[in-house]
Design a protein around this motif. Structure first.
Motif, PDB file in Angstrom:
ATOM      1  N   VAL A   1      50.614  33.209 -27.715  1.00  0.00           N
ATOM      2  CA  VAL A   1      51.432  34.201 -27.021  1.00  0.00           C
ATOM      3  C   VAL A   1      52.783  33.625 -26.553  1.00  0.00           C
ATOM      4  O   VAL A   1      53.814  34.320 -26.595  1.00  0.00           O
ATOM      5  CB  VAL A   1      50.613  34.853 -25.880  1.00  0.00           C
ATOM      6  CG1 VAL A   1      50.395  33.903 -24.716  1.00  0.00           C
ATOM      7  CG2 VAL A   1      51.268  36.118 -25.395  1.00  0.00           C
ATOM      8  N   SER A   2      52.804  32.349 -26.174  1.00  0.00           N
ATOM      9  CA  SER A   2      54.083  31.774 -25.718  1.00  0.00           C
ATOM     10  C   SER A   2      55.052  31.652 -26.892  1.00  0.00           C
ATOM     11  O   SER A   2      56.262  31.874 -26.746  1.00  0.00           O
ATOM     12  CB  SER A   2      53.862  30.394 -25.092  1.00  0.00           C
ATOM     13  OG  SER A   2      52.989  30.512 -24.004  1.00  0.00           O
ATOM     14  N   THR A   3      54.505  31.312 -28.066  1.00  0.00           N
ATOM     15  CA  THR A   3      55.353  31.216 -29.266  1.00  0.00           C
ATOM     16  C   THR A   3      55.886  32.600 -29.639  1.00  0.00           C
ATOM     17  O   THR A   3      57.067  32.752 -29.991  1.00  0.00           O
ATOM     18  CB  THR A   3      54.541  30.606 -30.436  1.00  0.00           C
ATOM     19  OG1 THR A   3      53.926  29.422 -29.972  1.00  0.00           O
ATOM     20  CG2 THR A   3      55.422  30.314 -31.633  1.00  0.00           C
ATOM     21  N   LYS A   4      55.004  33.616 -29.513  1.00  0.00           N
ATOM     22  CA  LYS A   4      55.471  34.987 -29.798  1.00  0.00           C
ATOM     23  C   LYS A   4      56.615  35.357 -28.865  1.00  0.00           C
ATOM     24  O   LYS A   4      57.601  35.977 -29.283  1.00  0.00           O
ATOM     25  CB  LYS A   4      54.334  35.996 -29.590  1.00  0.00           C
ATOM     26  CG  LYS A   4      53.262  35.992 -30.643  1.00  0.00           C
ATOM     27  CD  LYS A   4      52.282  37.135 -30.311  1.00  0.00           C
ATOM     28  CE  LYS A   4      51.006  37.045 -31.093  1.00  0.00           C
ATOM     29  NZ  LYS A   4      50.023  38.076 -30.687  1.00  0.00           N
ATOM     30  N   CYS A   5      56.477  34.995 -27.569  1.00  0.00           N
ATOM     31  CA  CYS A   5      57.535  35.335 -26.601  1.00  0.00           C
ATOM     32  C   CYS A   5      58.874  34.742 -27.043  1.00  0.00           C
ATOM     33  O   CYS A   5      59.916  35.390 -26.971  1.00  0.00           O
ATOM     34  CB  CYS A   5      57.200  34.779 -25.206  1.00  0.00           C
ATOM     35  SG  CYS A   5      55.968  35.732 -24.337  1.00  0.00           S
ATOM     36  N   VAL A   6      58.831  33.507 -27.532  1.00  0.00           N
ATOM     37  CA  VAL A   6      60.097  32.849 -27.901  1.00  0.00           C
ATOM     38  C   VAL A   6      60.574  33.312 -29.275  1.00  0.00           C
ATOM     39  O   VAL A   6      61.769  33.586 -29.464  1.00  0.00           O
ATOM     40  CB  VAL A   6      59.942  31.308 -27.888  1.00  0.00           C
ATOM     41  CG1 VAL A   6      61.266  30.626 -28.230  1.00  0.00           C
ATOM     42  CG2 VAL A   6      59.449  30.825 -26.528  1.00  0.00           C
ATOM     43  N   HIS A   7      59.656  33.421 -30.260  1.00  0.00           N
ATOM     44  CA  HIS A   7      60.122  33.537 -31.648  1.00  0.00           C
ATOM     45  C   HIS A   7      59.857  34.849 -32.368  1.00  0.00           C
ATOM     46  O   HIS A   7      60.520  35.109 -33.379  1.00  0.00           O
ATOM     47  CB  HIS A   7      59.514  32.412 -32.479  1.00  0.00           C
ATOM     48  CG  HIS A   7      60.076  31.071 -32.132  1.00  0.00           C
ATOM     49  ND1 HIS A   7      61.406  30.747 -32.322  1.00  0.00           N
ATOM     50  CD2 HIS A   7      59.505  29.982 -31.583  1.00  0.00           C
ATOM     51  CE1 HIS A   7      61.618  29.511 -31.912  1.00  0.00           C
ATOM     52  NE2 HIS A   7      60.482  29.021 -31.447  1.00  0.00           N
ATOM     53  N   SER A   8      58.884  35.653 -31.933  1.00  0.00           N
ATOM     54  CA  SER A   8      58.592  36.861 -32.715  1.00  0.00           C
ATOM     55  C   SER A   8      59.853  37.700 -32.857  1.00  0.00           C
ATOM     56  O   SER A   8      60.583  37.900 -31.884  1.00  0.00           O
ATOM     57  CB  SER A   8      57.528  37.712 -32.023  1.00  0.00           C
ATOM     58  OG  SER A   8      56.273  37.384 -32.475  1.00  0.00           O
TER      59      SER A   8
ATOM     60  N   GLY B   1      73.644  29.632 -34.941  1.00  0.00           N
ATOM     61  CA  GLY B   1      73.348  29.476 -33.505  1.00  0.00           C
ATOM     62  C   GLY B   1      71.846  29.625 -33.257  1.00  0.00           C
ATOM     63  O   GLY B   1      71.128  30.210 -34.068  1.00  0.00           O
ATOM     64  N   ALA B   2      71.385  29.110 -32.118  1.00  0.00           N
ATOM     65  CA  ALA B   2      69.946  29.135 -31.831  1.00  0.00           C
ATOM     66  C   ALA B   2      69.475  30.487 -31.305  1.00  0.00           C
ATOM     67  O   ALA B   2      68.290  30.793 -31.354  1.00  0.00           O
ATOM     68  CB  ALA B   2      69.612  28.049 -30.821  1.00  0.00           C
TER      69      ALA B   2
END
Ligand SMILES: Cc1ncc(COP(=O)(O)O)c(C=O)c1O
Length: 380
Positions: free
Chosen positions: A6-13, A23-24
């Motif tokens: 879920v933390s990865t989804k928050c950042v990258h989904s 750019g990032a």
């Protein structure tokens, strides 16, 4: 392929890649005018299909384990659009009575203009919802945990009941955030958020979201285009930025909330504490079954309204505020805010006494929040 956490989804989904400058972060595409020649679809913000809208919708859908999502200019825009996409004059909708006051107001004030019937169910027992189903019923609408007593309804049972009678089930999932509860996993059809709260998380964005199946979203979008409640590109971008830290924020709020709930239960000046994470909460077992975290919202009751107000005034770190879900700890009196339009007798019937305070726990250090509460209690 392995599913992201879920933390990865928050950042990258739904990352919107900056192909041009590498750019990032996501670029913003604020245009309201797009080419109409040789394009796959007409692009326009009110059609909910600009690059930023689509990218953030993908993140919301992923976070709620749904196929698709839409973004709105407020939580209430998401709520009325989802309702009015599925009902017409002569239809009937069942609402849990302890939903957000603004949703209740929308129902009570607007439905009669369109000859739409409704029932309010003052219960968390799913059989009581079945009793209200009529031939013209189309939707069951619930909120869990409820405001302000944090009562829990069995999501799986509501979803099964809705399927049995071919109804649409809708939940306002604002209090939990997608980090603590994913109602679609239990079969709920439409999951709404006032993104003004946890998703935005900094008390500076007004927004709403809804997530559902592709077929429901196709139907909702037909009406959404007519109602015009889309979110502006700039706010879409800010909301995307906020959600990158959603999981971190909510996990800290969960951790703080249980410590503060436990601390409050030790005080003589506190008559009751309502928090689903406490073993003493009437719905603790059910909340363990359907929530991944117990959330950052709790309520506690002091002797009366004057004491509650005096206590609020003595706080230094914790602010008095009507909203919730921000990084800062805030509290409010339901009798003076969300439930001020109903009589004291009706409130008491719902278990909402004047000494009740609703507490939105922030991400400060729990020791500092408890110190602030302690010094205020000493002044009562
Ligand atoms: C649980 C809940 N749902 C919906 C809303 C409405 O959201 P908004 O104010 O973003 O329109 C609110 C607002 O307080 C809320 O608390």
């Amino acid at each position: 392929m392995k599913k992201s956490g879920v933390s990865t989804k928050c950042v990258h989904s739904g990352d919107l890649i900056d192909d041009k400058f590498k750019g990032a972060t996501s670029p913003i595409f604020p245009s309201t005018a797009y080419d109409f020649v040789d394009v796959e679809e007409d692009r326009y913000p009110r059609y909910f299909n600009t690059p930023n809208q689509k990218a953030l919708s993908k993140k919301i859908a992923d976070l709620e384990n749904c196929e698709s999502a839409l973004l709105f200019s407020s939580g209430i825009a998401a709520i009325y659009t989802s309702l009015f996409s599925f009902i017409k004059s002569g239809d009937h909708v069942i609402f849990q009575s302890s939903i957000y006051g603004g949703t209740l107001n929308l129902v009570i004030k607007e439905f009669k203009k369109f000859n739409i019937e409704y029932s309010l169910v003052d219960s968390f027992v799913v059989n009581d919802y079945e009793k209200e189903i009529k031939n013209n019923t189309k939707i069951i609408f619930v909120e869990s945990p409820s405001n302000p007593l944090l009562k829990i309804i069995d999501l799986n049972a509501i979803a099964n009941l809705s399927k049995k009678y071919n109804l649409i089930s809708i939940i306002d999932n604002t209090f939990s955030s997608p980090i603590n509860q994913n109602p679609a996993d239990f079969g709920i059809d439409i999951v709404l958020h006032s993104a003004t709260k946890y998703l935005g998380g900094h008390s500076d964005i007004l927004a709403g979201t809804l997530a559902s199946s592709n077929s429901n979203i196709d139907k909702i979008i037909e009406s959404s285009i007519n109602y015009g409640g889309n979110l502006s590109e700039y706010t879409v971008w800010l909301l995307e930025r906020s959600i990158k830290t959603l999981s971190l924020r909510v996990k800290k709020q969960n951790e703080n909330a249980i410590k503060i709930a436990e601390y409050l239960t030790t005080l003589d000046k506190v008559k009751s504490v309502y928090y689903p994470g406490l073993k003493s909460h009437s719905d603790h077992e059910l909340s363990k079954k359907q929530m991944k975290g117990f959330g950052g919202m709790l309520s506690f009751e002091l002797s009366d309204l004057d004491t509650a107000i005096l206590f609020t005034r003595k706080l230094n770190l914790v602010k008095s505020a009507m909203s919730l879900g921000g990084v800062e700890s805030t509290l409010c009196s339901p009798s003076l805010t969300s439930h001020s339009k109903i009589s004291k007798a009706e409130r008491e019937n719902l278990g909402i006494f004047d000494g009740l305070l609703r507490f939105s726990i922030g991400i400060e250090d729990s020791e500092d929040i408890i110190d602030d509460l302690n010094q205020a209690f000493e002044k009562l």
